[in-house]
Design an enzyme around this catalytic site. Structure first.
Site, short mmCIF file in Angstrom:
data_model
loop_
_atom_site.label_atom_id
_atom_site.label_comp_id
_atom_site.label_asym_id
_atom_site.label_seq_id
_atom_site.Cartn_x
_atom_site.Cartn_y
_atom_site.Cartn_z
CB SER A 129 -0.69 0.02 1.20
OG SER A 129 -1.77 1.67 1.35
CD GLN A 130 1.73 4.32 -4.47
OE1 GLN A 130 2.75 5.12 -4.30
NE2 GLN A 130 2.09 3.35 -5.45
CE LYS A 177 -11.90 0.89 -0.92
NZ LYS A 177 -11.87 1.48 -1.77
CG ASN A 222 -12.25 5.45 1.29
OD1 ASN A 222 -12.86 6.12 2.42
ND2 ASN A 222 -11.52 5.56 0.26
CG ASP A 256 -13.00 4.54 -2.36
OD1 ASP A 256 -11.29 5.01 -2.52
OD2 ASP A 256 -12.66 3.61 -2.46
CB ALA A 280 -14.35 0.02 -8.56
CE1 TYR A 300 -2.76 2.16 -6.20
CE2 TYR A 300 -0.27 2.88 -6.93
CZ TYR A 300 -1.52 2.79 -6.36
OH TYR A 300 -1.60 2.10 -4.92
N GLY A 335 -5.61 6.26 -11.94
CA GLY A 335 -6.02 6.39 -11.32
C GLY A 335 -5.06 6.54 -9.66
P1 ATR Z 1 -16.10 -6.82 -6.61
O1 ATR Z 1 -15.63 -7.30 -5.61
O2 ATR Z 1 -16.27 -5.42 -6.16
O3 ATR Z 1 -17.47 -7.29 -7.38
P2 ATR Z 1 -14.12 -8.48 -8.51
O4 ATR Z 1 -15.26 -10.18 -8.74
O5 ATR Z 1 -13.05 -7.88 -8.80
O6 ATR Z 1 -14.86 -7.11 -7.58
O7 ATR Z 1 -15.18 -7.50 -10.08
C1 ATR Z 1 -15.20 -6.22 -10.46
C2 ATR Z 1 -15.49 -6.59 -11.96
O8 ATR Z 1 -14.50 -7.33 -12.92
C3 ATR Z 1 -16.62 -7.22 -12.90
O9 ATR Z 1 -17.56 -6.30 -13.16
C4 ATR Z 1 -16.26 -8.51 -12.54
O10 ATR Z 1 -16.95 -8.49 -13.81
P3 ATR Z 1 -18.45 -9.72 -13.80
O11 ATR Z 1 -19.23 -8.86 -12.65
O12 ATR Z 1 -18.70 -10.27 -14.93
O13 ATR Z 1 -17.54 -11.04 -12.83
C5 ATR Z 1 -15.30 -7.23 -13.44
N1 ATR Z 1 -14.02 -8.39 -14.28
C6 ATR Z 1 -13.25 -9.49 -13.27
N2 ATR Z 1 -12.10 -10.16 -14.03
C7 ATR Z 1 -12.84 -10.20 -15.20
C8 ATR Z 1 -12.65 -10.80 -16.57
N3 ATR Z 1 -11.37 -11.58 -16.61
N4 ATR Z 1 -13.52 -10.38 -18.14
C9 ATR Z 1 -14.08 -9.41 -17.88
N5 ATR Z 1 -14.86 -8.77 -16.52
C10 ATR Z 1 -14.04 -9.44 -15.75
#
Ligand code: ATR
Length: 262
Positions: free
Chosen positions: A20-21, A70, A91, A106, A134, A215, A237
């Site tokens: 972490s930064q 979070k 956050n 955020d 996010a 980022y 970012g």
């Molecule tokens: P969170 O837990 O916040 O939902 P995440 O599971 O890491 O975070 O996923 C964040 C986003 O990245 C999601 O929109 C996810 O798409 P899905 O909703 O279809 O799962 C997207 N994402 C992650 N890996 C992906 C991949 N290989 N191709 C396309 N989208 C991907």
């Protein structure tokens, strides 16, 4: 009572947090005001979080929360702000009158950075790629800035529909005729695997800004592809990271630090 403690003890809960930064960023802010700061990193699993957090926060002024906690942190707090409620994510944790509050900086950190980069958000048409936490975290702040509309495109289309249905002026991206967009935000986690979503040239015109919420190396696949596909300018970012930190710092100390990206 934690509020009466005068040592400036802050930290970050997440898993992992090793790279972490945040310590560097907050130490830099603290130095601007001659504040002595002890900023610790707490790497805990979801199972460990409740006990570790309760013990630590009772002797601290507040903390930041990062992935994957979070949302996990929310039941451990007394109150949260409207932003945190809409984002369903916290956050930044702080004490007010003996009560623990959660906020989410955020989205406003992103707005700060976009404004620094000259983005005019009032009336802007925005495409967000990804429909995870996010994305949910930034939508309330974008709407507050008066964007005209936000379209969400996601691998899992139902997830995009469900998220869009929670907010005004948000919809699931369906047809290319909705393009082009003033701002295209990449909010998936694909960059961490060196991957990038497919981009369509029709999304971009000569004024389009492409912005990756990640980022460093994780942002590179999208930023490279966006530039190749027609974005006018591309940004990672890092500025959002500093922006959310500056807003958290202001919550704890009522001081607005100057931001210098390093
Ligand atoms: P969170 O837990 O916040 O939902 P995440 O599971 O890491 O975070 O996923 C964040 C986003 O990245 C999601 O929109 C996810 O798409 P899905 O909703 O279809 O799962 C997207 N994402 C992650 N890996 C992906 C991949 N290989 N191709 C396309 N989208 C991907």
């Amino acid at each position: 009572m934690a509020e009466s403690i005068r040592t400036h003890r802050l930290g970050l809960f997440g898993h992992p947090v090793k790279h972490s930064q945040s310590p560097k960023i907050h130490q830099g802010f603290a130095a601007q005001f001659g504040i002595e700061l002890d900023y610790e990193l707490m790497d805990v699993t979801a199972a460990e979080l409740p006990e570790a957090f309760a013990l630590w926060i009772s002797q601290a002024q507040g903390c930041n929360i990062t992935v994957p906690h979070k949302t996990n942190i929310m039941p451990l707090l007394d109150h949260y702000t409207e932003k945190a409620h809409l984002a369903q994510a916290v956050n930044t944790v702080f004490w007010r009158e003996g009560q623990l509050w959660g906020d989410n900086t955020d989205g406003d950190g992103l707005i700060m950075d976009l404004k620094t980069k000259g983005m005019l958000l009032q009336g802007a048409r925005v495409l967000i790629i990804g429909a995870g936490g996010a994305t949910q975290g930034i939508i309330p702040s974008l709407l507050e800035q008066g964007v005209d509309e936000i379209q969400i495109i996601n691998r899992n289309q139902q997830k995009a529909e469900k998220l869009a249905a929670q907010f005004d002026r948000c919809s699931n991206f369906e047809v290319a005729t909705d393009a082009p967009f003033d701002l295209i935000i990449h909010a998936t986690s694909m960059g961490h695997q060196g991957l990038c979503p497919d981009l369509d040239p029709s999304w971009f015109d000569q004024n389009s800004m492409a912005y990756d919420l990640s980022y460093g190396a994780a942002a590179q696949p999208f930023l490279f592809a966006a530039q190749e596909t027609g974005a006018c300018v591309v940004y990672d970012g890092l500025g959002m990271l500093y922006g959310q930190a500056a807003l958290a710092f202001n919550i704890w100390f009522a001081k607005k630090p100057e931001i210098t990206l390093t």
